[in-house]
Every structure is written in C-alpha cells, then in structure tokens.
Scaffold this active site. Structure first.
Site, mmCIF file in Angstrom:
data_model
loop_
_atom_site.group_PDB
_atom_site.id
_atom_site.type_symbol
_atom_site.label_atom_id
_atom_site.label_comp_id
_atom_site.label_asym_id
_atom_site.label_seq_id
_atom_site.Cartn_x
_atom_site.Cartn_y
_atom_site.Cartn_z
ATOM 1 N N SER A 268 0.828 -1.203 0.000
ATOM 2 C CA SER A 268 0.000 0.000 0.000
ATOM 3 C C SER A 268 0.868 1.262 0.000
ATOM 4 O O SER A 268 1.634 1.492 -0.925
ATOM 5 C CB SER A 268 -0.960 -0.045 1.192
ATOM 6 N N ASP B 98 -10.151 -3.752 -5.315
ATOM 7 C CA ASP B 98 -9.368 -2.678 -4.705
ATOM 8 C C ASP B 98 -9.261 -1.549 -5.727
ATOM 9 O O ASP B 98 -8.842 -1.789 -6.861
ATOM 10 C CB ASP B 98 -7.977 -3.215 -4.353
ATOM 11 N N HIS C 122 -8.036 -5.046 -0.509
ATOM 12 C CA HIS C 122 -6.909 -4.319 0.061
ATOM 13 C C HIS C 122 -6.688 -4.768 1.511
ATOM 14 O O HIS C 122 -7.631 -4.965 2.261
ATOM 15 C CB HIS C 122 -7.196 -2.823 0.025
#
Length: 312
Positions: free
Chosen positions: A155, A249, A279
């Site tokens: 991320s 996501d 995610h």
C-alpha cells in the site's frame, strides 16, 4: 455495479467482517489519534506471532536531524540479500509493530535479513518526510550491507519503495529489485479500478483521497514523482519489479499501469491481480486460501529477485 457477494468468497468475507469489527469503515471520520488507536488494536488482534528460528532486534538509523527506528529480522541461514520492508497504513498509520509478524514470516521463509522501517507519519510530518526516511533507510542499507537490497512494501509502503527506485536509478548503489503489494502509485483516478471498485470493501476512493490530503497537507503536488511514481515521464532503468494487487481494490489499476510503463521502457515488470481479494489481505494470509497463495507468490518473488533471477 460490481456484485461483491459473488466475486468475494466466504473466507474473504469472514476476514472483511472481522476486520470491520476492529476497524469500522467510517474510521477515517475519527481523529488521527483515534484512527491510530483503532488500527493498532486491529493489528494486535491479527498478530500471528514469530516463526521459530527468527531473531529480532530493534535499532535505529541516525540521520542529521532525527533517528529512524528499524527492526531487523534474521534467520539461521546465510543472508544472500537484505529486504528493506516499508509498511502500509495510508502514510498516517502503522509502524514497527503493525507488520511485525509479516516481516518475521518473510524472513523465516526466504532466509534473507529483513529490515522494517518506521518512517515518519503525517500529519505531524508532511510529505516528503516519509519519502526522505525511506531514502535514508535505503542509503543506510546499501552502505552497511554487502549484498543485494530488495525493496518490498504494501500500500503506502509500495508507493515509497517505487519512489526510492525512481530516485536511485543511475546510481552505483540501487535496489536489486522491488516487490510492490497492492501499492498506491497515484494513477489516473478517472478510469479502471478507481471507477469500477470505488466503493470496494476495505478501501474506497474516498479513503484514498483522504490519505493523500493528509499526507500533503492539502498542497497541490502535481508532477512530484516522490509522491506519485506514476507521474514520472521516464520509466527506464528501474529495477526488476513484481506487482501483486487485489482485484477488489480501487488501487489495482496502478499495478497494471506501472507494469506497462516499465515494460514499454524496456525494463522487466510483472503484474498479477489476485482474484477476489481485497486491500489489506496480508493479514488474511493464515485464514483465507487465496491470501495464503498470494503470500507464497510474494515470498517467491522476493526470494527470486534477491538472487537476481527473473521467473516471469
């Protein structure tokens, strides 16, 4: 409209519901302090412990202005490479504890030393503070380790890894490879997964805008490749890159776009989208079959890049 009830399997839904019980979807409406407390508690609830044979040491990298906390993970195997791991958390959450077990398991499974970096967080430290710390950590690793350095992060951490790779190309010491896990690379938000999965479970387009605003303090930084690697005009001479994203996501298209640009510039890049995953699924690697298989893909990619192998 995406029908997540059929796209996402029962195991993954159980993970989503468990996550939401600790970290509700409206958490971004809380204060930063409250968000951190909620996130830290969630991470503690998902903590899977250390595998046998992993030695862990917490230390720090001294810079001219501050110390950067790091945590080192070593196994009994001879370290053929060092993995610099940069954690996710929207640039406002997380630290050495949030991804502690992930780093320990990565070390145990590949035998490489893993160094986790506790970079400074927004809003106390606005961009480019996190990038500067990631750069300092890479420079420290490159100067103190006589072995290849592989970057890996999830991320926000994937964003920082890519930014370091862009900033160091052409230098004598640069990353040997990078493995980016559902990274946010600041792609085109008018198309692709940003539109298709704008209301995905676990991360929405609204969440992404919130984190970017907090990271920059609301300042327009259009074109700043230390913030948005996909804004770079030149993708030549980047390290071999493996991108692993989640289908459900809004960030998934960033992986595809980044892969395409590296390949178009003559480099090596591979993108794999995990079907039906969301995610943050690293925390589901012990309870969801798809996440378990993906973590094995991540481990294998890090191991291969550390040996200079390209399997894709």
């Amino acid at each position: 409209m995406i029908d997540y009830s059929t796209l996402i399997d029962a195991e993954t839904w159980a993970f989503i519901e468990r996550t939401n019980s600790y970290y509700p979807p409206d958490t971004i409406d809380y204060t930063i302090a409250e968000q951190r407390a909620i996130y830290d508690r969630m991470c503690r609830e998902f903590f899977a412990g250390y595998p046998e044979g992993v030695a862990v040491e917490t230390s720090a990298i001294a810079t001219s202005t501050h110390d950067i906390p790091i945590r080192l993970y070593r196994s009994a195997h001879q370290a053929a490479a060092t993995v610099l791991y940069i954690h996710g958390g929207g640039f406002i959450l997380g630290g050495l504890d949030s991804h502690d077990d992930v780093c320990a398991e990565l070390c145990a499974r590949i035998g490489y030393e893993v160094v986790s970096v506790d970079y400074r967080l927004a809003p106390e430290h606005l961009h480019p503070a996190a990038f500067d710390d990631a750069m300092s950590a890479f420079e420290w690793a490159a100067s103190t380790r006589d072995c290849p350095i592989v970057l890996s992060g999830d991320s926000a951490g994937g964003n920082l890894c890519a930014a370091v790779s862009h900033a160091t190309r052409g230098q004598a010491k640069r990353p040997f490879g990078q493995v980016l896990i559902y990274p946010g690379l600041d792609g085109d938000r008018s198309r692709g997964s940003y539109v298709t999965h704008t209301e995905a479970p676990m991360l929405t387009a609204r969440d992404i805008e919130f984190y970017k605003h907090i990271r920059t303090g609301g300042v327009d930084r259009t074109g700043d490749i230390t913030l948005a690697p996909l804004a770079d005009a030149d993708f030549a001479n980047l390290p071999p890159t493996v991108l692993i994203t989640a289908q459900c996501d809004p960030l998934s298209s960033d992986g595809e776009a980044y892969r395409d640009r590296i390949v178009a510039a003559g480099g090596r890049a591979y993108w794999f989208e995990e079907p039906g995953l969301v995610h943050g699924y690293l925390r589901a690697r012990h309870t969801v079959s798809r996440a378990r298989a993906s973590f094995t893909r991540i481990v294998d990619a890090v191991a291969a890049l550390g040996q200079g192998a390209w399997l894709w």
